[in-house]
Motif scaffolding. Sequence first.
Motif, mmCIF file in Angstrom:
data_model
loop_
_atom_site.group_PDB
_atom_site.id
_atom_site.type_symbol
_atom_site.label_atom_id
_atom_site.label_comp_id
_atom_site.label_asym_id
_atom_site.label_seq_id
_atom_site.Cartn_x
_atom_site.Cartn_y
_atom_site.Cartn_z
ATOM 1 N N SER A 84 0.827 -1.215 0.000
ATOM 2 C CA SER A 84 0.000 0.000 0.000
ATOM 3 C C SER A 84 0.860 1.263 0.000
ATOM 4 C CB SER A 84 -0.911 0.012 1.228
ATOM 5 O OG SER A 84 -0.139 0.219 2.410
ATOM 6 N N GLU A 85 0.224 2.338 -0.351
ATOM 7 C CA GLU A 85 0.880 3.650 -0.317
ATOM 8 C C GLU A 85 1.345 3.958 1.105
ATOM 9 O OE1 GLU A 85 -0.346 8.279 -1.212
ATOM 10 O OE2 GLU A 85 -1.390 6.702 -2.322
ATOM 11 N N LEU A 86 0.527 3.588 2.090
ATOM 12 C CA LEU A 86 0.882 3.806 3.487
ATOM 13 C C LEU A 86 2.180 3.072 3.833
ATOM 14 C CD1 LEU A 86 0.213 4.740 6.421
ATOM 15 C CD2 LEU A 86 -1.130 2.654 6.638
ATOM 16 N N CYS A 88 4.515 1.988 1.752
ATOM 17 C CA CYS A 88 5.625 2.578 0.988
ATOM 18 C C CYS A 88 6.084 3.894 1.608
ATOM 19 C CB CYS A 88 5.209 2.785 -0.472
ATOM 20 S SG CYS A 88 4.973 1.226 -1.362
ATOM 21 N N ASN A 89 5.140 4.761 1.951
ATOM 22 C CA ASN A 89 5.496 6.053 2.542
ATOM 23 C C ASN A 89 6.171 5.893 3.903
ATOM 24 O OD1 ASN A 89 4.438 7.409 0.343
ATOM 25 N ND2 ASN A 89 2.488 7.853 1.337
ATOM 26 N N CYS A 90 5.635 5.018 4.734
ATOM 27 C CA CYS A 90 6.145 4.864 6.095
ATOM 28 C C CYS A 90 7.489 4.136 6.160
ATOM 29 C CB CYS A 90 5.122 4.140 6.958
ATOM 30 S SG CYS A 90 3.644 5.126 7.283
ATOM 31 N N THR A 91 7.842 3.434 5.093
ATOM 32 C CA THR A 91 9.121 2.711 5.069
ATOM 33 C C THR A 91 10.102 3.353 4.093
ATOM 34 O OG1 THR A 91 8.420 1.161 3.346
ATOM 35 C CG2 THR A 91 7.955 0.540 5.643
ATOM 36 N N LYS A 92 9.769 4.542 3.631
ATOM 37 C CA LYS A 92 10.612 5.247 2.651
ATOM 38 C C LYS A 92 10.892 4.336 1.451
ATOM 39 C CE LYS A 92 12.770 8.488 5.849
ATOM 40 N NZ LYS A 92 12.229 8.205 7.147
ATOM 41 N N ASN A 93 9.847 3.629 1.009
ATOM 42 C CA ASN A 93 9.869 2.727 -0.158
ATOM 43 C C ASN A 93 10.735 1.480 0.016
ATOM 44 O OD1 ASN A 93 7.969 4.048 -1.798
ATOM 45 N ND2 ASN A 93 9.514 5.561 -2.368
ATOM 46 N N LYS A 96 8.584 -1.350 -1.100
ATOM 47 C CA LYS A 96 7.820 -1.029 -2.306
ATOM 48 C C LYS A 96 7.665 -2.205 -3.259
ATOM 49 C CE LYS A 96 9.417 1.444 -5.896
ATOM 50 N NZ LYS A 96 9.962 2.554 -6.659
ATOM 51 N N TYR A 162 0.839 6.939 15.485
ATOM 52 C CA TYR A 162 0.599 7.303 14.087
ATOM 53 C C TYR A 162 -0.832 7.778 13.862
ATOM 54 C CZ TYR A 162 0.540 7.001 8.998
ATOM 55 O OH TYR A 162 0.427 7.292 7.660
#
Length: 181
Positions: A84-86, A88-93, A96, A162
Amino acid sequence: MLTVEIKRPRIENIKELNHFFRLVITDTFTKEGIGEKLDDIEDEIEAKEKYLESDFESNGENRYFLIALYDDKIIGSIEYGPASELICNCTKNALKNLIEIGTVFVHPDYQSNGVGNLLLNSMYITLQQRGIEEFCLDSGYIRAQNIWKKKFGYPDYLLKDYWDDGYDHMIWRIKVENLLK
């Protein structure tokens, strides 16, 4: 122990599955003490309905669902798809390129009967058969996080507060081979 059948959903299951998503998500939000967040509930339901639609449109290539049936009634679901986008964003991709297991839902009347474990084990086998060696999973629900911590240990990513004070988000990175031993 229940005699549960795990299988792929069919077109004729869509209406029942969408009703199932509404029931389980609403119940989960209520049990988490956030049942008043009606817009969030609707967003979550809509996302799951779109995931299911994506499964049917792609014949299981973009999203892949399994359902649990007891007496021809849907009592559980699980799916995998792109992270998910969440996540990817939270793990700095960092995650991904992994697939994400999600929509791990069990009907409130059938929870704590091993249905979730049956779904997970079926999904692990599916991933192995498809050559998928690693996946991620995330959760913002406190009750689910306790289950995932018992299964997978401490999360690889802990996003403190969060969602709100005391409402963390957790993300795990998991190797399939470690689950099939």
